[in-house]
Design a protein around this motif. Sequence first.
Motif, mmCIF file in Angstrom:
data_model
loop_
_atom_site.group_PDB
_atom_site.id
_atom_site.type_symbol
_atom_site.label_atom_id
_atom_site.label_comp_id
_atom_site.label_asym_id
_atom_site.label_seq_id
_atom_site.Cartn_x
_atom_site.Cartn_y
_atom_site.Cartn_z
ATOM 1 N N ASP A 197 0.379 2.259 1.449
ATOM 2 C CA ASP A 197 -0.547 1.192 1.081
ATOM 3 C C ASP A 197 -1.538 0.918 2.207
ATOM 4 O O ASP A 197 -2.718 0.627 1.956
ATOM 5 C CB ASP A 197 0.208 -0.071 0.690
ATOM 6 N N ASP A 198 -1.094 1.022 3.470
ATOM 7 C CA ASP A 198 -2.009 0.835 4.597
ATOM 8 C C ASP A 198 -3.044 1.958 4.654
ATOM 9 O O ASP A 198 -4.213 1.731 4.967
ATOM 10 C CB ASP A 198 -1.225 0.796 5.912
ATOM 11 N N GLY A 200 -4.090 3.585 2.029
ATOM 12 C CA GLY A 200 -4.996 3.295 0.937
ATOM 13 C C GLY A 200 -5.982 2.198 1.290
ATOM 14 O O GLY A 200 -7.183 2.285 0.970
ATOM 15 N N VAL A 220 -3.469 1.658 -3.180
ATOM 16 C CA VAL A 220 -3.051 0.265 -2.999
ATOM 17 C C VAL A 220 -2.496 -0.295 -4.306
ATOM 18 O O VAL A 220 -1.456 -0.966 -4.326
ATOM 19 C CB VAL A 220 -4.239 -0.585 -2.503
ATOM 20 N N LYS A 221 -3.183 -0.025 -5.423
ATOM 21 C CA LYS A 221 -2.735 -0.543 -6.722
ATOM 22 C C LYS A 221 -1.437 0.114 -7.172
ATOM 23 O O LYS A 221 -0.624 -0.501 -7.861
ATOM 24 C CB LYS A 221 -3.819 -0.317 -7.770
ATOM 25 N N MET A 223 1.099 1.370 -5.287
ATOM 26 C CA MET A 223 2.295 1.240 -4.460
ATOM 27 C C MET A 223 3.333 0.265 -4.998
ATOM 28 O O MET A 223 4.537 0.544 -4.910
ATOM 29 C CB MET A 223 1.916 0.868 -3.024
#
Length: 323
Positions: A197-198, A200, A220-221, A223
């Motif tokens: 996520d980081d 992303g 991000v969406k 994860m």
Amino acid sequence: MSGLLALLDDVAGIAKVAAASVDDVVAAAGKAGAKTAGVIIDDAAVTPKYVQGFAPARELPIIWRIARGSVFNKLILLLPVALLLANFAPWLITPLLMLGGSYLCFEGAEKIFHVLFPHGSHAIEKDMDVRDPGHLEKQKVKGAIKTDFILSAEIMTIALAAIEAPNVWMQAATLAVVGLGVTVAVYGSVALIVKMDDVGLYLAGNALTPVGRGLGRGLVKAMPTVMKTLSIVGTAAMLWVGGSIVIHGMEVLGFGWLGHHIHNWAYAVGHSVSAQWEAAAEWIAKATMDGIFGLAWGMVLIPLATKVIGPVMGAFSGSSKEH
């Protein structure tokens, strides 16, 4: 000069033997490691939950601490015990495997029971209070290393049973390679998962192309769904691996009727589909039935663990039965 040449010839011979031994160790480690695939999946799927809720800067340090604890579990605690058992008390290996498998069944069943019948514990809620992040992190790492100990014990014992080594030194070297390789694979994968996520977020804000920024937003969406899926996979793997270990142990101890029926039913399922899907269908059927047994056995163990084993352990450790 002839003496020097003879010495060099001896050294070359020793080097060849050593190289052959290294090849043997690597080959044996690969074969033994493949047998532990189910537990490795379980380990990799379970571990990410231990960093949920922490600041991103603490995620990799927590994983590193757990990985170090895992190496200590495998190489310092479990490897000598496994070698002693294999060479002096091999009859104990199957009961210990079954004990570990039962623990996995209990863990998986308890997770499902908690989803179906949500319940809390005042002691656990108090223990996990975020008023002291340092304490919470310490407890999370401690809990992860405890769980890793069980999974590592399963990995090392399964690997040991698959090793065909001529002597104890080859067994030790192969187990060490398996232990280190599994640890790197599991916690390297976990580190990639929890930092995705980081990655992303960075791409979404800093990528040079619209495609790169779109990929970052997609990561991000995705994860939260990935983490939820991993939790489900981890629970299913716990039940599948735990159930299969207990069933196999029963067969070894002379109670093979259940394993025999599962094998026959899975065989029938495999032969009910086309030849190209036969092996896959048979494997899925067997894994499903092993998992169903694991769930049933785990449900039986929940009251036993919470009403009998927990209070007894609490009495000896001095902690409350909720802990």
